[in-house]
Scaffold this active site. Structure first.
Site, PDB file in Angstrom:
ATOM      1  N   GLY A  23       2.195   2.140  10.832  1.00 49.08           N
ATOM      2  CA  GLY A  23       3.114   3.270  10.687  1.00 49.08           C
ATOM      3  C   GLY A  23       3.737   3.728  11.996  1.00 49.08           C
ATOM      4  O   GLY A  23       4.331   4.801  12.060  1.00 49.08           O
ATOM      5  N   GLU A  26      -5.410  -5.307  10.527  1.00 52.63           N
ATOM      6  CA  GLU A  26      -4.424  -4.254  10.752  1.00 52.63           C
ATOM      7  C   GLU A  26      -4.757  -3.539  12.058  1.00 52.63           C
ATOM      8  O   GLU A  26      -5.597  -2.623  12.069  1.00 52.63           O
ATOM      9  CB  GLU A  26      -4.471  -3.245   9.601  1.00 52.63           C
ATOM     10  CG  GLU A  26      -4.130  -3.849   8.258  1.00 52.63           C
ATOM     11  CD  GLU A  26      -3.554  -2.797   7.324  1.00 52.63           C
ATOM     12  OE1 GLU A  26      -2.430  -2.985   6.882  1.00 52.63           O
ATOM     13  OE2 GLU A  26      -4.210  -1.785   7.070  1.00 52.63           O
ATOM     14  N   LYS A  67       0.168   4.254  -0.379  1.00 45.85           N
ATOM     15  CA  LYS A  67      -0.481   5.462   0.180  1.00 45.85           C
ATOM     16  C   LYS A  67      -0.219   6.661  -0.752  1.00 45.85           C
ATOM     17  O   LYS A  67      -0.010   6.477  -1.945  1.00 45.85           O
ATOM     18  CB  LYS A  67      -0.014   5.715   1.603  1.00 45.85           C
ATOM     19  CG  LYS A  67      -0.133   4.459   2.463  1.00 45.85           C
ATOM     20  CD  LYS A  67      -0.023   4.721   3.929  1.00 45.85           C
ATOM     21  CE  LYS A  67      -0.027   3.396   4.675  1.00 45.85           C
ATOM     22  NZ  LYS A  67      -0.082   3.548   6.119  1.00 45.85           N
ATOM     23  N   SER A 117       3.398  -2.292  10.470  1.00 42.41           N
ATOM     24  CA  SER A 117       4.842  -2.236  10.700  1.00 42.41           C
ATOM     25  C   SER A 117       5.553  -3.561  10.409  1.00 42.41           C
ATOM     26  O   SER A 117       6.493  -3.938  11.118  1.00 42.41           O
ATOM     27  CB  SER A 117       5.141  -1.750  12.127  1.00 42.41           C
ATOM     28  OG  SER A 117       4.622  -0.442  12.313  1.00 42.41           O
ATOM     29  N   HIS A 145      -9.572   0.798   4.885  1.00 39.02           N
ATOM     30  CA  HIS A 145      -8.297   1.021   5.578  1.00 39.02           C
ATOM     31  C   HIS A 145      -8.544   1.964   6.756  1.00 39.02           C
ATOM     32  O   HIS A 145      -9.368   2.883   6.670  1.00 39.02           O
ATOM     33  CB  HIS A 145      -7.281   1.628   4.605  1.00 39.02           C
ATOM     34  CG  HIS A 145      -5.897   1.650   5.161  1.00 39.02           C
ATOM     35  ND1 HIS A 145      -5.478   2.620   6.044  1.00 39.02           N
ATOM     36  CD2 HIS A 145      -4.843   0.813   4.998  1.00 39.02           C
ATOM     37  CE1 HIS A 145      -4.219   2.383   6.391  1.00 39.02           C
ATOM     38  NE2 HIS A 145      -3.813   1.282   5.765  1.00 39.02           N
ATOM     39  N   GLU A 178      -6.983   4.407   7.840  1.00 33.78           N
ATOM     40  CA  GLU A 178      -6.820   5.845   7.537  1.00 33.78           C
ATOM     41  C   GLU A 178      -8.074   6.399   6.870  1.00 33.78           C
ATOM     42  O   GLU A 178      -8.447   7.559   7.079  1.00 33.78           O
ATOM     43  CB  GLU A 178      -5.565   6.050   6.671  1.00 33.78           C
ATOM     44  CG  GLU A 178      -4.305   5.865   7.508  1.00 33.78           C
ATOM     45  CD  GLU A 178      -3.059   5.458   6.732  1.00 33.78           C
ATOM     46  OE1 GLU A 178      -3.052   5.539   5.487  1.00 33.78           O
ATOM     47  OE2 GLU A 178      -2.088   5.033   7.380  1.00 33.78           O
ATOM     48  N   ASN A 226       0.871  -1.174   0.000  1.00 35.04           N
ATOM     49  CA  ASN A 226       0.000   0.000   0.000  1.00 35.04           C
ATOM     50  C   ASN A 226       0.908   1.223   0.000  1.00 35.04           C
ATOM     51  O   ASN A 226       1.473   1.581   1.035  1.00 35.04           O
ATOM     52  CB  ASN A 226      -0.886  -0.043   1.258  1.00 35.04           C
ATOM     53  CG  ASN A 226      -1.728   1.212   1.411  1.00 35.04           C
ATOM     54  OD1 ASN A 226      -1.813   2.027   0.491  1.00 35.04           O
ATOM     55  ND2 ASN A 226      -2.354   1.362   2.580  1.00 35.04           N
TER      56      ASN A 226
HETATM   57  C1  PEP Z   1      -0.843   0.043   6.163  1.00 39.84           C
HETATM   58  O1  PEP Z   1      -1.002   1.266   6.130  1.00 39.84           O
HETATM   59  O2  PEP Z   1      -1.668  -0.716   5.628  1.00 39.84           O
HETATM   60  C2  PEP Z   1       0.332  -0.467   6.868  1.00 39.84           C
HETATM   61  C3  PEP Z   1       0.355  -1.702   7.225  1.00 39.84           C
HETATM   62  O3  PEP Z   1       1.349   0.449   7.107  1.00 39.84           O
HETATM   63  P1  PEP Z   1       2.787   0.145   7.816  1.00 39.84           P
HETATM   64  O4  PEP Z   1       3.297  -1.140   7.203  1.00 39.84           O
HETATM   65  O5  PEP Z   1       3.610   1.321   7.468  1.00 39.84           O
HETATM   66  O6  PEP Z   1       2.516   0.008   9.266  1.00 39.84           O
END
Ligand code: PEP
Length: 248
Positions: free
Chosen positions: A171, A165, A11, A210, A94, A96, A9
């Protein structure tokens, strides 16, 4: 046997130049990756990434779609437009989108229905906040998000991918322990089993939050974890390839 999948992803990152480098670097290494690999750039980069991955085993996904099919919806992009741009997948719900853009369970549900009808494979994101986890509500939140999106669908659950997630791990550099992640993944499979036991065993459930080359193998080694949805580490060719290799 479920085939692992790793989706990057990206973003709202990248320029024409960096996106070209990233996509072509990943395609160059496709022979080293035995899992399914999906790249999810922003809408305006879909066409160029589609051109770069054409003829390879790498596939394209979008980060969102409209819950409308067409019309006077300024700034929106429909599922049919995504398909025309070469997408096979679309990330939906997601965290976000849920927190920064106020997406509700009902919006995610409408988008998911449209995606399935059009033949796009949704990657449905679910996960609890830190506060919800600390209150002991992680399972309840995940169950609500899953059932709101998936209950009473006419279309096959087999065409859905779920991504767990935990919001507190996205993040932040914090990762759920493999055991914490496995516990929720197994719970997700049991909730899916209430909709269809046979299909629950077939649905791929990705972990996101992460994931890095250093922790990927341990996370993906859990029995109900079928790959990952990767944010930050998907922006680096070497890291992303190492994560894909860990999933394979
Ligand atoms: C995400 O935004 O789907 C995600 C998993 O981000 P990160 O790997 O940076 O935590």
């Amino acid at each position: 046997m479920r085939k692992s999948l790793v989706a990057g992803n990206w973003k709202m990152n990248g320029s024409n130049g960096t996106v070209d480098q990233l996509a072509s670097g990943i395609v160059k290494n496709q022979a080293d990756m035995t899992c399914d690999v999906v790249l999810c750039p922003v809408f305006v980069h879909l066409d160029r990434v589609s051109g770069i991955i054409d003829g390879s085993s790498v596939e394209l996904g979008a980060q969102n779609c409209s819950d409308k099919t067409s019309g006077a919806f300024t700034g929106e992009v429909s599922v049919e437009m995504l398909k025309e741009s070469g997408c096979k997948y679309v990330i939906l719900g997601h965290s976000e989108r849920r927190t920064l853009f106020s997406e509700q369970d009902s919006d995610v549900r409408n988008k998911l229905s449209l995606a399935l009808e059009s033949g796009l494979m949704p990657i449905l994101c679910v996960g609890e906040t830190l506060e919800e986890r600390e209150l002991g509500n992680a399972e309840e939140v995940v169950q609500r998000q899953l059932l709101a999106a998936l209950s009473d669908l006419d279309l096959s659950l087999e065409s859905v991918i779920v991504a767990y997630e935990p919001v507190w791990a996205i993040g932040t550099g914090l990762t759920a322990t493999p055991e914490q992640a496995q516990a929720i993944h197994s719970f997700i499979r049991s909730v899916l089993g209430e909709l269809s036991e046979e299909l629950a065993q077939k649905v791929r459930i990705l972990y996101g939050g992460s994931v890095k080359p250093g922790n990927a193998q341990e996370i993906f080694g859990q029995p109900d974890i079928d790959g990952g949805l990767i944010g930050g580490a998907a922006l680096n060719v070497d890291d992303f390839i190492a994560i894909c290799q860990a999933a394979g």
